[in-house]
Design an enzyme around this catalytic site. Structure first.
Site, PDB file in Angstrom:
ATOM      1  N   SER A  35       5.831  -5.162  13.840  1.00 28.50           N
ATOM      2  CA  SER A  35       4.696  -4.732  13.026  1.00 28.50           C
ATOM      3  C   SER A  35       4.284  -5.751  11.980  1.00 28.50           C
ATOM      4  O   SER A  35       3.415  -5.473  11.167  1.00 28.50           O
ATOM      5  CB  SER A  35       5.017  -3.411  12.350  1.00 28.50           C
ATOM      6  N   THR A  79       4.580  -1.844   7.856  1.00 33.07           N
ATOM      7  CA  THR A  79       4.170  -2.872   6.902  1.00 33.07           C
ATOM      8  C   THR A  79       5.316  -3.163   5.946  1.00 33.07           C
ATOM      9  O   THR A  79       5.957  -2.241   5.447  1.00 33.07           O
ATOM     10  CB  THR A  79       2.972  -2.364   6.079  1.00 33.07           C
ATOM     11  N   THR A 121       1.513  -7.431   7.252  1.00 29.39           N
ATOM     12  CA  THR A 121       1.502  -6.524   8.405  1.00 29.39           C
ATOM     13  C   THR A 121       0.700  -7.114   9.552  1.00 29.39           C
ATOM     14  O   THR A 121      -0.161  -7.969   9.336  1.00 29.39           O
ATOM     15  CB  THR A 121       0.865  -5.173   7.998  1.00 29.39           C
ATOM     16  N   ARG A 136     -10.382  -4.485  12.940  1.00 27.25           N
ATOM     17  CA  ARG A 136      -9.980  -3.477  11.946  1.00 27.25           C
ATOM     18  C   ARG A 136      -9.022  -4.108  10.904  1.00 27.25           C
ATOM     19  O   ARG A 136      -8.103  -4.839  11.226  1.00 27.25           O
ATOM     20  CB  ARG A 136      -9.298  -2.318  12.651  1.00 27.25           C
ATOM     21  N   VAL A 137      -9.273  -3.788   9.669  1.00 24.48           N
ATOM     22  CA  VAL A 137      -8.396  -4.229   8.584  1.00 24.48           C
ATOM     23  C   VAL A 137      -7.961  -2.986   7.816  1.00 24.48           C
ATOM     24  O   VAL A 137      -8.790  -2.110   7.538  1.00 24.48           O
ATOM     25  CB  VAL A 137      -9.137  -5.209   7.638  1.00 24.48           C
ATOM     26  N   THR A 142       2.789   1.679   2.770  1.00 23.96           N
ATOM     27  CA  THR A 142       2.893   1.535   4.218  1.00 23.96           C
ATOM     28  C   THR A 142       2.296   2.804   4.832  1.00 23.96           C
ATOM     29  O   THR A 142       2.179   3.831   4.166  1.00 23.96           O
ATOM     30  CB  THR A 142       4.361   1.344   4.665  1.00 23.96           C
ATOM     31  N   GLY A 143       1.905   2.709   6.090  1.00 18.23           N
ATOM     32  CA  GLY A 143       1.332   3.883   6.738  1.00 18.23           C
ATOM     33  C   GLY A 143      -0.137   3.681   7.051  1.00 18.23           C
ATOM     34  O   GLY A 143      -0.628   2.551   7.072  1.00 18.23           O
TER      35      GLY A 143
HETATM   36  N1  ASP Z   1      -0.644  -0.049   6.402  1.00 18.83           N
HETATM   37  C1  ASP Z   1      -0.815  -0.741   7.650  1.00 18.83           C
HETATM   38  C2  ASP Z   1      -2.242  -0.742   8.038  1.00 18.83           C
HETATM   39  O1  ASP Z   1      -2.915   0.263   7.861  1.00 18.83           O
HETATM   40  C3  ASP Z   1      -0.048  -0.169   8.784  1.00 18.83           C
HETATM   41  C4  ASP Z   1       1.375   0.123   8.618  1.00 18.83           C
HETATM   42  O2  ASP Z   1       1.916   0.287   7.534  1.00 18.83           O
HETATM   43  O3  ASP Z   1       2.013   0.200   9.638  1.00 18.83           O
HETATM   44  O4  ASP Z   1      -2.688  -1.726   8.599  1.00 18.83           O
END
Ligand code: ASP
Length: 326
Positions: free
Chosen positions: A86, A188, A206, A216-217, A239-240
């Protein structure tokens, strides 16, 4: 405590790593503000269980390095690790099979640098640092970020490894785009550190959500969303599902809540609550971690399963985060 203004002093402890700092506190008897000496120990905190990354950051701090070097070098470990799918090399691709990375970094002075949609470069965090240090800008995107990286001497490298490619090919059979809570999709690496001078820095890196739309960002390279550091108060990182973090400017919110007197734990809980309040269907994950200037830490998330690593003189511990849903 009324006011969180910190006056740095230079007295090192015998261990050579802790620093004492004068903090302003309210005297309970007189009600007036008094200066109290408090020992600040270096500390590192990172999203998820990334012991190699936190060990690296800790070794930078132990050798007298500053928090900016610590967080950069810490997260670089994960960027280079192909087993972490990731971030950086080994990261899962977008739905067209291309790996693109996002990262940002922030120092004690509030300087920041960021790259979005960066391809073919393993250490997005270091490119973000170069943006911060060598340009008048905060953010570089896409091809511009990539060319800038090559100009700065970063090697070109294919980030898509066989394992991620095979998984993407399997995904193509259904093409179902649905974030999976805690598994596979989120990871992340956000890291915050305090060095022996009591100064804070943060980094966040990430490859974004697996099989995302091309271009996409998420939140991770957005200062204030995926990461925010204020050296007077503390720092936070996320994260998430980045879209939800962006909508609440999550990391900035958490730092501001700490400024208003919340502990890092309370501030992370309130940050999650703001997201929860806007989402009747909680079928996604968001996790926050935070640290304040005194070295207190906290973490909170929506779904169970999120953990964060803390490295301090008290040990190297993987903390299960509290969660909104139990
Ligand atoms: N926060 C990251 C994103 O939305 C993804 C992740 O934490 O896995 O790109």
């Amino acid at each position: 405590m009324q006011r969180r203004k910190f006056l740095e002093v230079t007295s090192l402890s015998t261990a050579g790593i802790a620093t004492s700092t004068m903090i302003a506190c309210q005297d309970p008897k007189s009600g007036s503000e008094v200066a109290v000496q408090k020992e600040i120990n270096p500390i590192v905190i990172a999203t998820w269980d990334v012991p190699n990354a936190t060990s690296k950051a800790w070794s930078v701090l132990q050798n007298g390095g500053n928090s900016l070097d610590a967080v950069e070098q810490g997260v670089m470990i994960e960027e280079a690790d192909v087993n972490n799918q990731s971030v950086g090399k080994g990261g899962r691709p977008d739905r067209d099979g291309q790996v693109s990375c996002d990262a940002c970094i922030m120092d004690k002075a509030g300087n920041c640098g960021s790259v979005v949609y960066l391809q073919n470069v393993v250490h997005a965090i270091s490119v973000a640092r170069k943006v911060m240090e060598d340009t008048p800008h905060v953010m570089l995107a896409g091809n511009g970020a990539e060319l800038f990286a090559y100009e700065k001497g970063f090697p070109k490298e294919d980030l898509l490894i066989d394992k991620s490619k095979k998984e993407w090919e399997a995904w193509l059979e259904t093409k179902e785009y649905k974030p999976v809570i805690n598994i596979e999709n989120h990871d992340t690496i956000g890291m915050l550190a305090i060095d022996k001078n009591g100064d804070l820095s943060g980094a966040c890196t990430t490859s974004g959500m697996a099989y995302k739309l091309k271009g996409r960002v998420g939140d991770s390279p957005i200062i204030g969303a995926g990461l925010f550091v204020d050296n007077e108060i503390g720092g936070a990182t996320a994260t998430g599902v980045g879209e939800e973090v962006v909508k609440t400017v999550g990391s900035f919110l958490i730092v501001e809540l700490m400024r208003q007197g919340m502990s890092p734990q309370q501030a992370c809980e309130e940050g999650v609550r703001r997201i929860v309040a806007k989402n009747p269907e909680l079928d996604f994950q968001v996790g926050f971690i935070a640290i304040n200037k005194q070295g207190l830490t906290g973490g909170y998330c929506i779904q169970p399963g999120f953990t964060y690593r803390v490295y301090s003189p008290e040990g190297h511990i993987n903390h299960p985060s509290g969660s909104h849903i139990s």
